[in-house]
Every structure is written in structure tokens, then in C-alpha cells.
Design an enzyme around this catalytic site. Structure first.
Site, short mmCIF file in Angstrom:
data_model
loop_
_atom_site.label_atom_id
_atom_site.label_comp_id
_atom_site.label_asym_id
_atom_site.label_seq_id
_atom_site.Cartn_x
_atom_site.Cartn_y
_atom_site.Cartn_z
N VAL A 11 40.18 52.10 15.92
CA VAL A 11 39.77 50.89 15.19
C VAL A 11 38.64 51.21 14.20
CG1 VAL A 11 38.65 48.64 15.47
CG2 VAL A 11 40.55 49.28 16.97
N LYS A 157 48.09 46.41 14.07
CA LYS A 157 49.21 46.94 14.82
C LYS A 157 49.28 48.44 14.55
CE LYS A 157 52.29 44.17 12.88
NZ LYS A 157 51.41 43.39 12.01
N ASN A 214 47.48 37.66 21.43
CA ASN A 214 48.32 38.69 22.05
C ASN A 214 49.17 38.13 23.18
OD1 ASN A 214 47.77 40.71 20.32
ND2 ASN A 214 46.33 41.80 21.62
N ALA A 258 64.43 41.06 21.55
CA ALA A 258 64.58 41.41 22.97
C ALA A 258 64.71 42.92 23.10
CB ALA A 258 65.82 40.72 23.52
N GLY A 259 64.43 43.42 24.28
CA GLY A 259 64.54 44.86 24.50
C GLY A 259 64.19 45.20 25.93
N CYS A 266 47.60 47.23 23.89
CA CYS A 266 47.01 45.89 23.79
C CYS A 266 47.72 44.83 24.64
CB CYS A 266 47.00 45.43 22.34
SG CYS A 266 45.81 46.34 21.36
N LYS A 327 56.39 52.29 20.72
CA LYS A 327 57.15 51.76 19.60
C LYS A 327 57.28 52.87 18.56
CE LYS A 327 53.41 49.79 16.85
NZ LYS A 327 52.89 48.60 16.19
C1 UDX Z 1 49.61 44.53 19.10
C2 UDX Z 1 49.38 43.29 18.23
O1 UDX Z 1 50.56 43.04 17.47
C3 UDX Z 1 48.16 43.48 17.35
O2 UDX Z 1 47.89 42.29 16.62
C4 UDX Z 1 46.96 43.80 18.25
O3 UDX Z 1 45.81 44.06 17.45
C5 UDX Z 1 47.25 45.01 19.13
O4 UDX Z 1 48.47 44.77 19.87
P1 UDX Z 1 50.59 47.00 18.78
O5 UDX Z 1 50.33 47.18 20.24
O6 UDX Z 1 50.16 48.08 17.84
O7 UDX Z 1 49.92 45.64 18.25
O8 UDX Z 1 52.17 46.86 18.59
P2 UDX Z 1 53.22 45.70 18.29
O9 UDX Z 1 53.93 46.03 17.04
O10 UDX Z 1 52.63 44.37 18.37
O11 UDX Z 1 54.25 45.92 19.49
C6 UDX Z 1 53.85 45.81 20.86
C7 UDX Z 1 55.02 46.00 21.78
O12 UDX Z 1 55.92 44.88 21.71
C8 UDX Z 1 55.89 47.25 21.50
O13 UDX Z 1 56.25 47.85 22.71
C9 UDX Z 1 57.11 46.67 20.80
O14 UDX Z 1 58.26 47.48 21.00
C10 UDX Z 1 57.24 45.33 21.51
N1 UDX Z 1 57.96 44.31 20.71
C11 UDX Z 1 57.43 43.87 19.53
C12 UDX Z 1 59.15 43.78 21.20
O15 UDX Z 1 59.62 44.16 22.28
N2 UDX Z 1 59.75 42.79 20.47
C13 UDX Z 1 59.27 42.32 19.29
O16 UDX Z 1 59.89 41.42 18.70
C14 UDX Z 1 58.06 42.89 18.80
#
Ligand code: UDX
Length: 450
Positions: A11, A157, A214, A258-259, A266, A327
Site C-alpha cells: 500500500v 485491488k 469489503n 460465481a466460482g 482482504c 486471482k
Molecule cells: C479487494 C477489494 O476489491 C479492494 O477494494 C480492497 O482494497 C482489497 O480487497 P483484492 O483482494 O485485490 O481487492 O481482489 P478482488 O479483485 O477484489 O478479488 C477478491 C477475490 O474475489 C478474488 O479471489 C476473486 O477471484 C474473487 N471474485 C471477485 C469472485 O469470486 N467473483 C467476482 O465477481 C469478483
């Protein structure tokens, strides 16, 4: 403006580099000698798309410099960011020692410099309600420095952190000092496109805003994951439902995919923290309990489906896991679904071959030689009884599927991210099992294992 960043981790570095890019003069303080050496020689200690180029640009122009000396770094600072760790303690509360230590060091240096002007101390960390107020009171008792603490929760993110920082949806500032609010407004001037996107509130509201954001996003994912059970039962397609509800402007399309479960540094931590702060407030938060339970179940259901649909007992099977990072576009494996998936597969006696484009070294530290590590996805799939796709790396969608199908022991793909094309799967002879979508089940060219 003159800005100091204490702690050049994820950060801190993204914030510092982006502020330097917008024209501020930034000094980054990093106490870890190895990391500092890298930064001083222009190397980027973390993988984040676009960050390295921006670091090089701002370092060459002199907008950002690095040191390990707090006193020299805060000499002219109007704003000081504390970007240090706030790890959870065993009892679920937050360890404030790094925050207090860094805050005190900054205040002592400012007090020695004897500046009469206000310095704004910014806390970016996600911390339970009440933490910033405690830090403010602690610093007021401990030093004579003229400081005001503000909470400025982080919404970056991983993978899109630079763009998120330079084009934020909104900027939330919690605190009590109107002068500090004005300094933050000036600091973020180039990033605030509409005035209503710069939102000031008290410390506790800012702290809870981060948990609420979150938890809400994680809730949307868990809601859609729960929908996949109904979809699979009634023959519906969760992707159609996503489009059907996401086009409602009251709902919106984001975070409805979905997944096989959400992960990362986070969502899991913040939803768990929400549960903890609810308990602390004297009640059992049923909603956040459900978000977490659904997420846990989703990973297990994925492996249950693999076990059920495989052509042989799982204890005799070899499964290729494609994707280990939580991700795409990151090497981060923290709370990644692949960790649970691999753990369940190994517990049930399967052999696991694994591949990822960036997260393999991190995952090796967890599983060592219990897993066969493969340099590419084609090698991982060769000879396997099924592929389990756990991360939505776009590269997985354009693989040579004809070759993969021919070299697998059984051409079965379990798509934990719904990212492959079902027609391509069918045309290349795969049994294909997405999540919450109709499968492709066709006659399998079963081979005898040699
Ligand atoms: C997240 C928040 O989005 C961000 O605002 C915060 O500051 C930190 O946490 P991040 O952890 O980097 O960010 O990833 P993000 O893209 O949000 O994805 C988080 C998880 O959710 C991943 O495992 C992703 O695969 C999953 N996801 C995301 C889904 O399963 N479905 C979705 O539609 C979106």
C-alpha cells in the site's frame, strides 16, 4: 505538497509512487535493508502491473526518494502516511504496536524539529472501529508535536492498484480536524473528479466503511455462489442470471461472478474482522457468518464434484490444478481457493500436479514435494485424469486444447472460474464442468493408464 510514507510495502509504495506521479514530493521510509536497497537501485520489490514503470519515472524525475531515516524524511512533511502492518492478534483484536511505534517515532521527530504547523498523520490500514481515535489520543499524550490523525481507508485491488489509486471511485477521510480535512482535499486535488466523491466523516465511520465495502462485495460473491447450487439443480445458467440481475442499475454488474470461492489478503480477513467486531459489540453477526460459510463450502463442493464426476476413484487419480494465485495478475496466494482445493485433493488421496503463471514459488513453500510443480499448463495436464482450474488467468483460455485433450489420461476439465468456452471444450472432446452452468457431458475417449 511534501509527503512522507512510512513503510514501503504494497500500500505504501503504490500510494507514494502515485502521489509522486501527480506532482507531490514524496519521501518513502523503509527500514528493511534489503527492500530499501532494491528501491534505491530502482527495482520494484513487489509485482504489480504498471508500478515499476511509474517508480522508475518518478524516481528519475526526483519526485520520489527513499531513506531509512524517519527524522530526515519528515523534516518538511505536511502529510505523513503510516503504511505499517496491523496484524490480527490471536484473540482477534489488532496489534497496534507497529502503528503506535511508527506514529510515535514520527511525532518525536516533528517535536524535535519544533515546527508550529500542523502535520496530518494518515492511517491507510484497515483497523477496527475506534483504532484511529486511540492512536490520536496516544500520540497527543506521548508527544508535543502538532499533529492530527486521519483515517483514509484503502480500496486498491491487487493487479489494478495503480489505476485504482489514480482514478479512485471515492476518497474517504475520517477524522475530527477541519484543517487536516482541507490538507487531504488539497493533496488529492488531481484525483477528485467530482466533489461528492471526496467524503469526510468521523474516524469510526471511515473505519467501518472499509469493512462494510469489503463485506458487501464478498456477500455478492457468496450470494452468487449459493445461486450455483440452485442453478445446477434446476438446469439454469448462473452467467445468464448474472447478466439478468447485473443490468438492473440498482444492483449493478460488479462482483457477481460465481466460482470456487473468493480469496486474497482482504476479503477473508475483513469479513472475519467484521464478525469479531460484531461479537465485541455484543451480537452474533449472522450475515457475515453466512458469507464465510458459503465461501468455505464452495471450495469443498468444487472438490466433491471432481470426486463425483471423475472416471475413477479419487485416490487413484492425478489432478492437474491450473491457477494457484487468489486471482489473475498477481503472485499472491494468500487465502487462495487453490490452497483448499489442493489440500482436499491430497487428503482424499489424489496426486496433484500444479501450474501458475506467477504464484508457483509461493505455493511451493506451502506444499513442498507433496505436489508436482509444472512449468506450463500443458505439461501439468499431460497424463492427468482431470484439470481443476482455480484462477482466471486469461492465458488459460487460449491454450492448445486439442493437444491437451489428446495427452490427458481422461479429458475432463472442472472450471472453477467459468472462464473457458464450452463450445471449444466440446469441439476438443472434453467433459466440461463449469460452476452453476450446464456441463458438457459427452462420450469419453477413455484410455488405459500405462
Ligand atoms: C479487494 C477489494 O476489491 C479492494 O477494494 C480492497 O482494497 C482489497 O480487497 P483484492 O483482494 O485485490 O481487492 O481482489 P478482488 O479483485 O477484489 O478479488 C477478491 C477475490 O474475489 C478474488 O479471489 C476473486 O477471484 C474473487 N471474485 C471477485 C469472485 O469470486 N467473483 C467476482 O465477481 C469478483
Amino acid at each position: 505538497m511534501d509527503v512522507t510514507i512510512i513503510g514501503c510495502g504494497y500500500v505504501g509504495l503504490v500510494t507514494g509512487v502515485c502521489l509522486a506521479h501527480t506532482g507531490h514530493t514524496v519521501r518513502g521510509v523503509e527500514k528493511d535493508a534489503k527492500k530499501l536497497k532494491m528501491l534505491l537501485s530502482g527495482e520494484c520489490p513487489i509485482f504489480e502491473p504498471g508500478l515499476h514503470d511509474l517508480l522508475r519515472e518518478t524516481q528519475q524525475s526526483g519526485q520520489i526518494t527513499f531513506t531509512d531515516n524517519v527524522k530526515s524524511a519528515v523534516k518538511d512533511a505536511e502529510v505523513v502516511y503510516l503504511c505499517v502492518g496491523t496484524p490480527p492478534k490471536a484473540d482477534g483484536t489488532v496489534d497496534m504496536s507497529f502503528l503506535e511505534g511508527a506514529g510515535k517515532e514520527v511525532c518525536d521527530a516533528l517535536a524535535e524539529l519544533n515546527t508550529e504547523f500542523l502535520t496530518t498523520i494518515v492511517v491507510k490500514s484497515t483497523v477496527p472501529a475506534g483504532t484511529n481515535r486511540k492512536l490520536h489520543n496516544f500520540l497527543k499524550q506521548q508527544t508535543k508535536a502538532n499533529v492530527a490523525v486521519v483515517s483514509n481507508p484503502e480500496f486498491l485491488k491487487e493487479g489494478t492498484a495503480v489505476a485504482d489509486c489514480l482514478r479512485p471511485d471515492r476518497i474517504v477521510i475520517g477524522g475530527e480536524s477541519p484543517e487536516a480535512f482541507r490538507m487531504m482535499r488539497r493533496l488529492y486535488d488531481t484525483l477528485v473528479e467530482q466533489e461528492e466523491n471526496f467524503i469526510t466523516m468521523n474516524w469510526e465511520s471511515a473505519e467501518l466503511t472499509k469493512y462494510a465495502a469489503n463485506s458487501m462485495l464478498a456477500a455478492r460473491i457468496s450470494f452468487m455462489n449459493e445461486m450455483t447450487i440452485l442453478c445446477e439443480h434446476y438446469g439454469a445458467d448462473v452467467e445468464d442470471i448474472r447478466k439478468g440481475i447485473g443490468s438492473d442499475s440498482r444492483i449493478g454488474p460488479a462482483f457477481l461472478r460465481a466460482g470456487c470461492g473468493y480469496g486474497g489478503s482482504c476479503f477473508p480477513k475483513d469479513v472475519a474482522a467484521m464478525e469479531h467486531i460484531s461479537k465485541h459489540a455484543g451480537y452474533d453477526n449472522l450475515f457475515v457468518n453466512a458469507i464465510q460459510t458459503v465461501n468455505k463450502n464452495q471450495k469443498k463442493r468444487f472438490v466433491d464434484k471432481i470426486q463425483e464426476k471423475l472416471g475413477r476413484p479419487i485416490k487413484d487419480a492425478t489432478i492437474a490444478v491450473w491457477g494457484l494465485a487468489f486471482k489473475a495478475d498477481t503472485d499472491d496466494i494468500r487465502e487462495s481457493s487453490a490452497i483448499d482445493v489442493i489440500t482436499y485433493l491430497l487428503e482424499r488421496g489424489a496426486s496433484v500436479k500444479a501450474h501458475d503463471y506467477k504464484g508457483m514459488d509461493n505455493m511451493k513453500q506451502l506444499f513442498g514435494d507433496k505436489v508436482e510443480w509444472c512449468a506450463d499448463p500443458v505439461t501439468a495436464a499431460a497424463g492427468a485424469d482431470a484439470v481443476a482450474l482455480c484462477t482466471d488467468w486469461p492465458q488459460y483460455t487460449t491454450l492448445p486444447f486439442r493437444k491437451i485433450s489428446a495427452t490427458m489420461n481422461m479429458p475432463i476439465i472442472f472450471d472453477g472460474r467459468n472462464c473457458l468456452n464450452r463450445d471449444v471444450m466440446r469441439e476438443n472432446g472434453f467433459q466440461y464442468y463449469p460452476i452453476g452452468r450446464p456441463p458438457v457431458e459427452q462420450h469419453l475417449r477413455l484410455k488405459q493408464r500405462v
